[in-house]
Design an enzyme around this catalytic site. Structure first.
Site: not given
Ligand code: PAF
Length: 273
Positions: A27, A33
């Site tokens: 996260g 990402h």
């Protein structure tokens, strides 16, 4: 994008698909990402990401409790990047009982560099990645070269367990000045952020000197001294062979890897020579 929090719901959502492409994360997502998710999309028939802050890969004094948890913002970014399914299990879902079975990586690869400074780190990484692989059953999984040693350890694990998963490596995403994107960059003060690029600059100089024929040990020592002089506390600035991450053999393709603390923040980066 669907968001699921349980293994049962994940498996139900994935049942119709034959070739999930998977991006595992902790996260606090950034452009690095998103690059993984975008690369994943054409590689599978469904794109799956996970967000799980894995306690097993943190040492007791490390930042597990303070690690930024930003699930809502992460989900919005993933949806915008074209992710189909987000698996965001709580800790009780993934570790309903103490995880006493673990995946022990080869110490020859996992006990050096990061593993030497963060004992047990790669056992924690391999254990959670193996478990996430069991949940998602991907046919392809993508990992960033920013965590170069992690990528090598996971490739080794997949090979030794004959997992039917293709591991795809993604180049490191960098800010305009060259700093490798990382969730931990968010810990830096503005002044530290300006200095942080020095790690990638030091690695770039190491690569240039190696190409010019300088000896690896001198290049390593000079990079350590340079960072110390600027107020960093380097753990290592190392020249290694690309696959086994051992001290270089003649003619072997090389990678330079560095880890150093700036204030309380530990940054890592690397560059293939
Ligand atoms: O690279 C990371 O973010 C983590 O180490 C991973 C692979 C998601 C395992 O927790």
């Amino acid at each position: 994008m669907q968001v699921v929090h349980t293994i049962a719901a994940l498996r139900e959502q994935l049942a119709p698909f034959r070739r999930p492409a998977f991006v595992a994360t902790m996260g606090n997502l950034h452009e690095g990402h998103m690059a993984l998710v975008r690369r994943a999309r054409p590689l599978g028939d469904v794109t799956v990401a996970s967000v799980f802050v894995n306690r097993l890969q943190f040492l007791p004094h490390e930042d597990f409790d303070s690690y930024p948890r930003t699930l809502e913002a992460d989900a919005a970014q993933l949806a915008a990047a074209g992710c189909d399914l987000l698996f965001a299990p709580g800790e009780r879902e993934l570790y309903p009982e103490p995880q006493t079975f673990k995946v022990l990586p080869d110490p020859a690869l996992a006990d050096l560099l990061e593993g030497a400074f963060r004992p047990g780190f790669f056992t924690g990484v391999c254990t959670v990645v193996m478990k996430l692989f069991q949940c998602v059953q991907p046919r392809v999984a993508l990992f960033g070269k920013k965590d170069y040693q992690q990528l090598m350890v996971i490739r080794h694990m997949v090979r030794q367990f004959a997992l039917p998963i293709e591991i795809v490596a993604q180049e490191t995403e960098r800010a305009g000045d060259g700093l490798a994107l990382s969730s931990r960059n968010g810990y830096l003060s503005p002044q530290q952020r300006a200095e942080a690029v020095e790690l990638s600059r030091a690695l770039t100089r190491m690569a240039q000197r190696l190409r010019a024929g300088d000896a690896a040990s001198i290049v390593e020592d000079d990079a350590m001294a340079h960072l110390r002089q600027r107020g960093w506390q380097p753990d290592y600035m190392a020249v290694r062979g690309r696959t086994g991450l051992q001290p270089p053999a003649p003619g072997e393709p090389l990678v330079v890897l560095g880890a150093a603390r700036l204030g309380d923040t530990r940054l890592i980066d690397n560059l293939e020579v």
